[in-house]
Scaffold this motif. Structure first.
Motif, PDB file in Angstrom:
ATOM      1  N   ARG A  37     -21.005 -13.439  -9.349  1.00 30.62           N
ATOM      2  CA  ARG A  37     -20.112 -13.800 -10.453  1.00 30.62           C
ATOM      3  C   ARG A  37     -20.734 -14.845 -11.371  1.00 30.62           C
ATOM      4  N   ARG A  38     -21.562 -15.727 -10.803  1.00 29.35           N
ATOM      5  CA  ARG A  38     -22.224 -16.736 -11.630  1.00 29.35           C
ATOM      6  C   ARG A  38     -23.543 -16.225 -12.218  1.00 29.35           C
ATOM      7  N   ARG A  39     -23.842 -14.956 -11.999  1.00 24.98           N
ATOM      8  CA  ARG A  39     -25.091 -14.339 -12.475  1.00 24.98           C
ATOM      9  C   ARG A  39     -26.319 -15.041 -11.911  1.00 24.98           C
ATOM     10  N   GLU A  40     -26.223 -15.425 -10.638  1.00 23.15           N
ATOM     11  CA  GLU A  40     -27.339 -16.058  -9.951  1.00 23.15           C
ATOM     12  C   GLU A  40     -27.901 -15.145  -8.863  1.00 23.15           C
ATOM     13  N   LEU A  41     -27.540 -13.869  -8.917  1.00 27.45           N
ATOM     14  CA  LEU A  41     -28.002 -12.913  -7.914  1.00 27.45           C
ATOM     15  C   LEU A  41     -28.789 -11.819  -8.618  1.00 27.45           C
ATOM     16  N   GLU A  42     -30.079 -11.809  -8.404  1.00 23.99           N
ATOM     17  CA  GLU A  42     -30.948 -10.804  -9.013  1.00 23.99           C
ATOM     18  C   GLU A  42     -31.232  -9.683  -8.023  1.00 23.99           C
ATOM     19  N   ALA A  43     -31.597  -8.528  -8.554  1.00 20.69           N
ATOM     20  CA  ALA A  43     -32.040  -7.422  -7.698  1.00 20.69           C
ATOM     21  C   ALA A  43     -33.330  -7.837  -7.003  1.00 20.69           C
ATOM     22  N   PRO A  44     -33.518  -7.442  -5.734  1.00 18.43           N
ATOM     23  CA  PRO A  44     -34.732  -7.864  -5.024  1.00 18.43           C
ATOM     24  C   PRO A  44     -35.994  -7.309  -5.661  1.00 18.43           C
ATOM     25  N   SER A  45     -37.008  -8.133  -5.681  1.00 18.60           N
ATOM     26  CA  SER A  45     -38.332  -7.733  -6.158  1.00 18.60           C
ATOM     27  C   SER A  45     -39.303  -7.863  -4.993  1.00 18.60           C
ATOM     28  N   PHE A  46     -40.156  -6.865  -4.828  1.00 14.70           N
ATOM     29  CA  PHE A  46     -41.049  -6.847  -3.667  1.00 14.70           C
ATOM     30  C   PHE A  46     -42.485  -7.218  -4.044  1.00 14.70           C
ATOM     31  N   SER A  47     -42.609  -7.995  -5.102  1.00 10.20           N
ATOM     32  CA  SER A  47     -43.902  -8.555  -5.480  1.00 10.20           C
ATOM     33  C   SER A  47     -43.858 -10.060  -5.284  1.00 10.20           C
ATOM     34  N   LEU A  48     -45.025 -10.685  -5.279  1.00  7.31           N
ATOM     35  CA  LEU A  48     -45.114 -12.140  -5.096  1.00  7.31           C
ATOM     36  C   LEU A  48     -46.004 -12.704  -6.205  1.00  7.31           C
TER      37      LEU A  48
END
Length: 440
Positions: free
Chosen positions: A218-229
């Motif tokens: 809801r706070r837009r602090e959750l991104e889709a997971p990224s599998f790069s570093l």
């Protein structure tokens, strides 16, 4: 000069006030969570007593939660200071780093679940766990469900660490969700099998994760997971992560050591130690969570001012917590039989069980003053990025626990296992005091 002195006093008072506010708030949330945990233990004691099901569940849960505890401690120690640095230097980097760290946690959790299922399954099949045959059979049946805690737990502690880094302490209250589901499952499904314990735990961890993810989304602090570093923040992250991982792995391994020692003491020993440790953890957890989550953000934000300013603040709080630990130890010693009877003495848990568990609890209480004060010193060390000290504290703690168990378990049984924890935290408190009083 007078103005400068007044400013210094106001700054010190402001920090004391910030720590105190965080301490009270987190302690309140932790207390509520621990009360829920106590209700869960009452339900388990009522349904199972000191039965083999509790031995099997406690043994497996300890093994599976060991890497989760390490991950949680390392993330809290490394991520909170790093997040403070990122907010000041490059907040635009934060979403990408969050996405990449989430991807790493997913891959790591799934890999650990597979590894745990293979290794623990082989250990149980070959009879190398030291459990009596009934408990070993129950542990084998429970293993496929409990390994699911690894990916769930790693993701949960990651989101909890991000909330702590943002100064939101409500995650402490949400920690009680799994205990609610365990108690509900045990009471709603009156089965003599281990299944209500297992699936209540899995369901509770799933809902705990969801309760953390939804507010962040809801706070837009959750991104889709990224599998790069590829984020440049990984350089800073790995600097602290590796050494902290080693230290926390060694320090937390003391719990695993206790399980194997207790397993060799016969049926009911793990359950007895577990019930005593649950009551002890009500106190230890309240201190650890409240102190760490109240002091670490304050110490981290003030870190640029250097140890000359922060060390007197940390030392004052360490002394205060030591005195608080002594008072708590004496009070808990007096109340131990009453507390154990109130929490557990019903159903399959009788008066004789109360006496045995009360004795174990009393033998574990001398660790309290050292544990309370060392939590403040650990937060100070982390704020100064002195991760090597954390590693060596893990070495000292692990060796002290092994020697303590070796010396005391043979003569005092499960009481000796509980008493040996005093060696661990006493030596660690002394180590931090001697090393931290000298500037790095």
């Amino acid at each position: 000069m007078t103005s400068t002195l007044g400013t210094r006093i106001w700054t010190a008072d402001a920090r004391h006030a910030a720590i105190l506010r965080g301490l009270v708030l987190v302690a309140l949330f932790t207390l509520l969570g621990k009360l829920m945990g106590a209700a869960k233990e009452m339900a388990v004691a009522y349904r199972y007593g000191l039965a083999a099901e509790v031995d099997a569940y406690q043994f497996l849960y300890t093994l599976v939660s060991w890497p989760i505890g390490i991950w949680s401690s390392v993330l809290t120690a490394v991520l909170v200071p790093l997040a403070a640095r990122m907010q000041g230097a490059g907040p635009a980097e934060l979403p990408r780093f969050r996405a990449e760290l989430l991807g790493l946690a997913i891959v790591f959790g799934l890999g650990l679940a597979l590894l745990a299922w293979l290794l623990i399954g082989a250990m149980l099949s070959l009879g190398k766990a030291g459990l009596p045959a009934p408990a070993a059979s129950l542990a084998q049946a429970a293993l496929p469900g409990l390994v699911l805690l690894l990916p769930l737990g790693l993701l949960t502690t990651l989101q909890s660490a991000w909330m702590l880094a943002a100064g939101r302490h409500v995650n402490t209250l949400l920690d009680s969700i799994p205990t609610f589901f365990i108690a509900a499952a045990v009471l709603a499904f009156p089965s003599e099998s281990i299944k209500p314990l297992v699936w209540g735990t899995v369901a509770g961890c799933s809902f705990h994760l969801a309760a953390l993810l939804l507010p962040m989304a809801r706070r837009r602090e959750l991104e889709a997971p990224s599998f790069s570093l590829v984020s440049p923040q990984w350089t800073w992250f790995w600097q602290g992560f590796g050494i902290m991982l080693g230290g926390q792995a060694l320090m937390s391994f003391t719990t695993v050591i206790d399980q194997f020692y207790a397993a060799g003491l016969g049926t009911g020993a793990i359950a007895t130690l577990g019930y005593a440790n649950r009551v002890l953890s009500l106190i230890l957890g309240l201190a650890a969570v409240a102190v760490a989550r109240a002091t670490l953000p304050v110490f981290s934000q003030a870190q640029p001012e250097g140890p000359a300013t922060l060390w007197p603040l940390a030392l004052g709080w360490a002394r205060l917590m030591f005195l608080g630990g002594i008072a708590t130890m004496f009070l808990a010693w007096l109340l131990a039989p009453w507390a154990i009877g109130l929490l557990f003495e019903r159903g399959q848990f009788g008066p004789a069980d109360t006496r045995v568990v009360s004795d174990v609890l009393r033998y574990g209480l001398p660790q309290l003053p050292f544990y309370f004060s060392s939590m403040v010193l650990v937060s100070y060390a982390l704020s100064q990025r002195r991760y090597t000290l954390i590693f060596w504290s893990g070495v000292i703690g692990c060796v002290a626990k092994l020697l303590g168990n070796l010396l005391l378990a043979t003569s005092l049984g499960v009481n000796g296992v509980a008493l040996a924890a005093t060696f661990t935290y006493g030596l660690n408190a002394l180590f931090f005091w001697l090393t931290l009083r000298r500037a790095p």
